[in-house]
Design an enzyme around this catalytic site. Structure first.
Site, mmCIF file in Angstrom:
data_model
loop_
_atom_site.group_PDB
_atom_site.id
_atom_site.type_symbol
_atom_site.label_atom_id
_atom_site.label_comp_id
_atom_site.label_asym_id
_atom_site.label_seq_id
_atom_site.Cartn_x
_atom_site.Cartn_y
_atom_site.Cartn_z
ATOM 1 N N ARG A 101 43.996 40.979 42.579
ATOM 2 C CA ARG A 101 45.019 40.045 42.127
ATOM 3 C C ARG A 101 45.800 39.581 43.358
ATOM 4 N NH1 ARG A 101 44.754 44.384 38.734
ATOM 5 N NH2 ARG A 101 44.246 43.940 36.550
ATOM 6 N N LYS A 147 48.124 47.245 38.370
ATOM 7 C CA LYS A 147 48.527 46.922 37.001
ATOM 8 C C LYS A 147 48.124 48.024 36.028
ATOM 9 C CE LYS A 147 48.188 43.215 33.553
ATOM 10 N NZ LYS A 147 47.584 41.897 33.243
ATOM 11 N N HIS A 204 44.836 33.300 40.100
ATOM 12 C CA HIS A 204 43.891 34.166 39.380
ATOM 13 C C HIS A 204 42.479 33.606 39.425
ATOM 14 C CE1 HIS A 204 44.213 37.911 37.244
ATOM 15 N NE2 HIS A 204 43.339 37.505 36.333
ATOM 16 N N ARG A 248 40.229 35.678 41.633
ATOM 17 C CA ARG A 248 39.696 36.901 41.012
ATOM 18 C C ARG A 248 38.513 36.554 40.111
ATOM 19 N NH1 ARG A 248 41.383 42.271 39.721
ATOM 20 N NH2 ARG A 248 41.288 42.835 37.512
ATOM 21 N N HIS A 297 39.576 47.420 35.754
ATOM 22 C CA HIS A 297 39.806 47.243 34.330
ATOM 23 C C HIS A 297 39.828 48.596 33.615
ATOM 24 C CE1 HIS A 297 38.276 42.803 34.225
ATOM 25 N NE2 HIS A 297 39.550 42.901 34.570
ATOM 26 N N TYR A 342 32.580 38.568 31.928
ATOM 27 C CA TYR A 342 31.821 38.048 33.064
ATOM 28 C C TYR A 342 30.322 38.289 32.915
ATOM 29 C CZ TYR A 342 36.433 38.024 35.278
ATOM 30 O OH TYR A 342 37.757 37.797 35.569
#
Length: 345
Positions: free
Chosen positions: A216, A239, A287, A290, A313, A322
């Protein structure tokens, strides 16, 4: 105890299930039979010691509950201050009801008002002219608000500060179309980096970090020298709250070491995007880098589990968006559809 007939034809039960010093129960019924059944049940419960008097009315305001949640739990969250401000703003828009009166209706009406733009004037800042339309509230934003407020009651219940059902436990999240996920092509990346290098070398390096590791923008921009070593970037305070290390080339490591610390490069990136003329979806300015890393990683034959670890994630479901970039994803559709399969002679 007694059952008394009232002037309007109804019958009133007046009794003390726990004796003279216990709570007094008074309730009205349409028929005498209903009144007698109720009286017998209440008096029987009292004799068995099972009668529970009505719980005391909770007069606390919604903002008080939010304050209690923040003091006991929210203050420990990474973005707890920001969450508290959002919750207080929600409570105030709903009129800050008392806990005893707060129901699903308060939130569903508030949500409908938000979607209709009732509170839009609050979003108009000093830089916006009167009459201009403020940024609309998305369904996704309102779903987050629902989750935040529902979590307040769940946590207070765990702490013994809230009794009964969660007022928002049965409120459904809004459905909305999946947002477009943009990514840059190889032909778009080089002109963008060239513009960045000419305007801000540091912004150019931050962009290269994002494109090389899927970071990020905030993660790359806040890197310290100690986090870059042995051709690896060690991301901390992420995050997901989990650390991760991603390998980089020796050349990129030298570029990073030469310009650290980066400082605030966000504005420079936005200016470069405008200069190149990139058309990006709302909310995906930095973003997009990313997304670009993840998309090209899968198109070049990468596997989805490694991508999950690189992106940090929490669940594979977040990374699966993706998967369709993989060369083999649904490839057999081309050969097995009814137009491609020749009928037998």
């Amino acid at each position: 105890m007694s059952i008394k007939k009232l002037d309007d034809g109804r019958y009133e039960v007046d009794c003390r299930p726990e004796g003279r010093n216990g709570p007094r129960i008074r309730k009205k019924f349409r028929t005498k039979n209903e009144a007698m059944v109720y009286q017998n049940r209440i008096m029987g419960d009292g004799a068995k010691g099972e009668f529970e008097k009505r719980p005391k009315r909770d007069e606390r305001r919604l903002t008080e509950l939010i304050g209690l949640w923040y003091k006991s739990h929210g203050c420990s969250l990474k973005r707890g201050d920001e969450r508290q401000r959002a919750l207080v703003a929600m409570a105030e828009r709903m009129g800050d009801p008392r806990a005893a009166d707060f129901t699903t209706t308060h939130f569903t009406q508030y949500r409908a008002d938000r979607l209709a733009g009732k509170f839009a004037r609050e979003t108009i800042g000093s830089g916006r002219k009167k009459g201009e339309d403020p940024k609309p509230v998305s369904a996704n934003t309102l779903n987050h608000e629902l989750a935040y407020l529902r979590a307040v009651f769940n946590e207070l219940e765990r702490l013994g500060e809230w009794k009964g059902e969660n007022p928002l436990g049965k409120v459904r999240a809004l459905k909305f179309d999946e947002t477009e996920m943009a990514y840059l092509t190889a032909e778009q990346i080089q002109p963008l980096l060239a513009i960045l290098d000419s305007r801000s070398v540091k912004a150019g390096v931050v962009a290269r970090i994002c494109l090389s590791t899927g970071a990020r923008w905030s993660e790359a921009e806040s890197l310290a020298d100690r986090q870059v070593k042995n051709c690896r970037i060690h991301y901390t305070r992420t995050k997901s709250s989990k650390n991760r290390a991603v390998p980089i080339t020796e050349d990129l490591q030298k570029q990073i070491k030469a310009v650290l610390p980066f400082g605030d490069c966000y504005k420079k990136f936005g200016e470069a995007v405008d200069a190149v003329g990139l058309d990006l979806p709302a909310g995906q300015l930095t973003h997009v880098l990313r997304h670009t890393f993840a998309s090209h990683y899968m198109m070049n034959g990468g596997d989805i589990l490694t991508l999950q670890r690189v992106l940090g994630h929490a669940s594979l479901a977040m990374t699966m968006k993706y998967a369709h970039f993989s060369p083999g994803h649904l490839a057999e559709v081309v050969n097995l559809n009814p137009l491609a399969v020749k009928p037998e002679q």
